[in-house]
Design an enzyme around this catalytic site. Structure first.
Site, PDB file in Angstrom:
ATOM      1  CG  ASP A   1      -0.115  -4.239  -0.826  1.00  0.00           C
ATOM      2  OD1 ASP A   1      -1.172  -4.251  -1.483  1.00  0.00           O
ATOM      3  OD2 ASP A   1       0.064  -4.934   0.185  1.00  0.00           O
TER       4      ASP A   1
ATOM      5  CD  GLU B   1      -4.222  -1.674  -1.328  1.00  0.00           C
ATOM      6  OE1 GLU B   1      -5.224  -2.378  -1.372  1.00  0.00           O
ATOM      7  OE2 GLU B   1      -3.190  -1.998  -0.713  1.00  0.00           O
TER       8      GLU B   1
END
Ligand code: CA
Length: 613
Positions: free
Chosen positions: A328, A357
């Site tokens: 993330d 990400e």
């Protein structure tokens, strides 16, 4: 009254000040690991006042480290090759008396072949928010003692009760759809007061959230997936933690997280790190600012943090047998740390997959964060791939945009031409939507032709395709706010009036969508050209974009007609790839084309042809 309360609490403190070992982490470890070093975090009231010893063949306690907070000790262990799996006591003594013991276990690694396989462009990833997919166990919907006691499916911010058992119950559905890998948004404990359902504010890095199940159930989930030929991706958040977790309440040292004189947010930019014109203050904000007030920014340059995080992520891979990490908010992490973190993981698990990400706009920005790229940045990130938002935006432009030099299908062509910036663009995850963006069917204006075009591009593109739960049944909504794109999958709850997991529960158009995805997913599984073949694309003409996926076994031709009218394509200029082929099979309709000199294209369509001689 106040004094009485103080007196009571101090008595309570005296009674409990003796010796509790709250935590030893990692709770257990394994023999024969690539890195023989292990640093145990020990948390307990005034534990720094104890001396520590252990006696086990092959294990040496090299150092006991005290830190700012006397409730912590860090134990440096060396586990040599002679250490056998087994248990031994770590003994904590005070004034010569053995006061506390922790039974530490070294386990044997599980070398079964279907663990830690890695996720590749042969796979199709299915992304699920566990709270919103299916409630397989209503007894865990609310857990006594946890801070968020909401349970109301009418609110997008409250918990809905979905869990691991719900996902396990529907693995057959995913298998039938043609999925080969599952990515869950974080299922780690998020004992936060508000909106705890999304999972990005971890409060215990070694514990599956009890509302989803237990660590044991998570392991079982992975085993069941593997038994069905499904791989498992875990969503991890090294950048920040939840402010209400046990460690934030009693930090080992102040700089475990980045401290600022007053609350300071990240600038949410990814550019300062790569920008040759950037200011140092902007870089610091990017990397060290907090994501939101409830998510403190972890100080990844602190060596204790580094050990704790590297071990934690290795622990989950070996413990559960998972196949990949989706990382993330990748650009906000300390880049040097993330590189060494990735190297440590890959040293132990060479096949394991890491993709980050990068919620950005351009190929250059994305490439900057990937391993071995062509941009000289002075060091290697060791990050295999990214979530390809630049390609995502280009697919939308191809479907929704008007023809123009940089618009319509030309945008998709241009973006893919920039793949030279990556060492290997096939390691990027390609997607139409996810939990942070508007749902695909809504973005194409609920136009079913465009829906099919997008799915066709997704499943014939280079890279690892990812499908967001519900996209196969035309779930819709715009991500404003994002809770709207995180609705429940109908049929996942016992009292749902319809069950979209079954053909009978789906509408006709939902079944057409489901079957369209399934046909292409199944075809991709058998098609070496789509899985691992090269990509050749041609300059679009008249808003028609043609690309090929090919290897020495197979050639697949994909024709995207972005026009609002049907067209006939003269294939003369594609001779390089059509050479030797005279016929084709339409993968969707199964229709045979006995000639391929010219091909009829419906309006707004993607035609997928397997070429034949
Ligand atoms: Ca539940």
């Amino acid at each position: 009254m106040k004094r009485f309360f103080l007196l009571l609490t101090s008595i309570f403190f005296l009674l409990t000040s003796h010796a509790q070992l709250e935590r030893v982490e990692p709770m257990f470890w394994w023999t024969q690991m690539v890195n023989p070093k292990l640093q145990l975090l020990v948390h307990g009231n005034k534990i720094a006042g104890y001396s520590v010893s252990l006696n086990y063949k092959g294990v040496t306690l090299q150092k006991v480290k005290m830190v700012e907070n006397s409730n912590y000790l860090f134990l440096d262990l060396l586990i040599d090759k002679n250490a056998k799996p087994g248990k031994f006591d770590i003994v904590f003594s005070q004034q010569g008396k053995k006061a506390l013991r922790y039974a530490y276990e070294l386990k044997q690694q599980d070398k079964s072949t279907n663990r830690n396989q890695g996720v590749t462009d042969k796979d199709l990833i299915y992304l699920i928010m566990p709270d919103r997919f299916s409630n397989g166990d209503t007894t865990n919907d609310k857990i006594a003692g946890m801070k968020d006691q909401t349970l109301n499916r009418d609110s997008m911010y409250y918990r809905h009760g979905g869990d691991l058992q719900g996902i396990i119950n529907h693995l057959d559905y995913l298998k039938d759809l043609g999925v080969t890998a599952i990515w869950l948004t974080p299922e780690i404990e998020n004992d936060m007061s508000h909106a705890s359902y999304h999972g990005y504010a971890a409060t215990d890095l070694y514990k599956i959230d009890p509302r989803y199940g237990t660590n044991d159930l998570y392991k079982t989930y992975v085993e069941k997936c593997h038994a069905l030929g499904l791989k498992v991706i875990k969503d991890v958040v090294p950048n920040h933690i939840g402010s209400e977790g046990w460690m934030m309440q009693d930090l080992p040292m102040k700089d475990w997280v980045h401290q600022w004189p007053k609350y300071t947010n990240t600038n949410y930019r990814d550019e300062p790190l790569m920008d040759p014109h950037a200011s140092a203050s902007d870089r610091k904000l990017q990397l060290d600012g907090w994501f939101v007030p409830s998510m403190p920014d972890v100080n990844e340059s602190n060596t204790y943090v580094q050990n704790y995080y590297i071990q934690n992520y290795i622990w989950w891979i070996e413990y559960a047998g998972i196949d990949g990490y989706r990382i993330d908010t990748y650009p906000y992490n300390d880049p040097q740390f993330m590189a060494s973190w990735a190297q440590a993981i890959k040293a132990q698990f060479p096949s394991f997959t890491l993709f980050g990400e990068t919620f950005v706009q351009t190929v250059a920005e994305q490439a900057f964060y990937t391993e071995g790229n062509t941009v000289n940045r002075g060091f290697d990130t060791h990050l295999q791939g990214v979530t390809d938002y630049a390609l995502n935006a280009s697919i939308y432009e191809a479907l929704n945009g008007k023809e123009g030099w940089d618009n319509g299908v030309n945008r998709l062509y241009e973006t893919l031409s920039q793949d030279f910036l990556y060492k290997d663009p096939a390691k990027n995850s390609v997607f139409l939507d996810d939990h942070d963006v508007s749902r695909f069917y809504s973005v194409v204006g609920e136009n079913f032709d465009k829906y099919k075009m997008g799915i066709a591009i997704l499943l014939t593109m280079r890279g690892i395709p990812e499908l967001y739960y519900g996209t196969e049944i035309l779930m819709k909504n715009f991500s404003d706010p994002d809770g709207l794109v995180r609705e429940d999958f109908k049929g996942g709850w016992a009292n749902d009036s319809v069950d979209k997991f079954t053909a009978e529960g789906r509408t006709d158009s939902e079944n057409i969508a489901f079957n369209y995805v399934k046909i292409l997913a199944d075809y991709r599984k058998k098609s070496s050209a789509l899985q691992i073949g090269k990509l050749m694309q041609y300059v679009p003409e008249k808003n028609i974009y043609v690309y090929f996926r090919y290897n020495n076994k197979q050639t697949v031709m994909i024709i995207v007609n972005g026009n609002d009218s049907s067209k006939t394509l003269d294939t003369h200029r594609f001779g390089e790839r059509l050479n030797g082929f005279t016929k084709a099979k339409n993968i969707i309709t199964q229709e045979k084309l006995l000639g391929i000199q010219s091909i009829d294209l419906p309006r707004h369509s993607a035609t997928i042809l397997e070429l034949e001689k």
